[in-house]
Design a protein around this motif. Structure first.
Motif: not given
Length: 366
Positions: A117-118, A123-126, A132-136
């Motif tokens: 994801x980084x 691109x959106x990841x779910x 663990x997640x991020x705000x982006x």
């Protein structure tokens, strides 16, 4: 799966998600705030879509997404992806292929999803069942599977003649431990002496290992079998041996019409529709979702007609009260395996503690 706060999956959450997009880097904000005519969505499964369990349920959610959104969405999937380095390779390829959103659906996919994801902020990841997640560009979603395990435990204790159930388990992660404990707590509300013997197969999908574990549990005196693995093998063995059993993640009654009493059914489709619709509308942002029966992420398969009426009534009562918010299986008093009081009378285990649960309740033999 260890976050200390969870939001319910409700339609209003989309507006909150849109507001949080303001904190995104410019490139990601532009990617997710621009409406689209069509979204390309990819799904990554840990098992085969034909497991009739967990991966099958996610794929039913994918098909539901296609049914609801038609040509506004184009989906693909990759099955049998091993947790670890192979996950990273698959995710990276899907991102490079131009997918707008990628759903990685197994706990062990978490760290690879974080890493990839980084690398692809547009691109959106779910990720399903992780913490663990991020705000982006990476959100998380989960189901309160334990609510269904409490229904199964109630049925098990009422139908067992030996007072002993066998539990075919995959990996000792909090999600699985939570299910074992919920099942046992519910069973012991019916029969305070009820015992649950656990066998770990260290796999999500291995029909041979699952079958062998089931046979061993039945040989040890269990007359009820439940599972947190994804093949119908335990059910098939239970059918042959005349035991009571339950499906995993989907209605598996066709494999064991006599043994199968009901099953937890994972209902992912509505969530997938929400996420893709948010991308279509230019309102997508990472969310943190943990829903259950009330939010329609989890439901129970139809009860076997052979189930006694009083058992059906007791199981339905648990379902109805869970939806109403008046039944919470993790309410004290709760003792651990050693008989030590862990949760005081009337207290509830907080979500944050549930999501890192690493101990067994009284009655579990592991």
């Amino acid at each position: 799966m260890f976050l200390t706060s969870r939001r319910r999956m409700i339609a209003g959450a989309l507006s909150l998600a849109a507001a949080s997009a303001l904190a995104m880097p410019a490139s990601a904000q532009e990617a997710f705030s621009k409406p689209k005519d069509q979204v390309k969505a990819a799904f990554v499964y840990v098992g085969p879509v034909g497991d009739y369990g967990y991966s099958f349920a996610h794929d039913q959610g994918r098909k539901y997404l296609e049914e609801k959104l038609g040509d506004k969405v184009k989906t693909t999937f990759v099955e049998n992806v091993a947790e670890g380095p192979d996950t990273e390779r698959v995710l990276r390829q899907l991102a490079q292929d131009g997918n707008d959103i990628i759903f990685s659906t197994s706990f062990g996919f978490m760290n690879p999803t974080v890493k990839v994801a980084k690398e692809f902020p547009n691109v959106a990841f779910d990720h399903a069942t992780g913490y663990k997640k991020n705000d982006t560009n990476m959100g998380i979603y989960n189901s309160r599977f334990y609510q269904g395990r409490a229904v199964l435990g109630t049925i098990a204790a009422m139908m067992s003649k030996t007072g002993k159930a066998g539990y075919v388990a995959s990996f000792p992660i909090p999600e699985v431990v939570m299910g074992i404990d919920a099942f046992t707590l519910a069973a012991r509300k019916v029969n305070p002496d009820f015992q649950v013997q656990v066998v770990w197969v260290n796999s999500w999908y291995d029909p041979a290992k699952e079958a062998d574990a089931t046979k061993a549990l039945l040989d040890q005196g269990a007359d009820v079998i439940t599972q947190h693995t994804d093949s119908p093998a335990p059910l098939q063995v239970a059918e042959e041996r005349g035991a009571v059993a339950f499906g995993q993640a989907w209605d598996m009654s066709s494999f064991a019409p006599n043994a199968h009493m009901t099953a937890i059914v994972d209902h992912w489709g509505p969530y997938y529709v929400e996420e893709v619709q948010a991308l279509l509308d230019g309102k997508w942002a990472p969310r943190d979702i943990w829903g259950g029966m009330k939010e329609d992420i989890l439901e129970m398969a139809p009860f076997n007609p052979k189930m006694p009426d009083d058992v059906k009534a007791a199981a339905q009562k648990v379902i109805d009260e869970t939806k109403a918010g008046t039944y919470e299986i993790f309410t004290g008093p709760i003792k651990d395996q050693n008989g030590e009081l862990k949760v005081k009378d009337g207290e509830k285990i907080p979500d944050g503690d549930l999501l890192k649960l690493d101990w067994y309740v009284e009655g579990v033999k592991s």
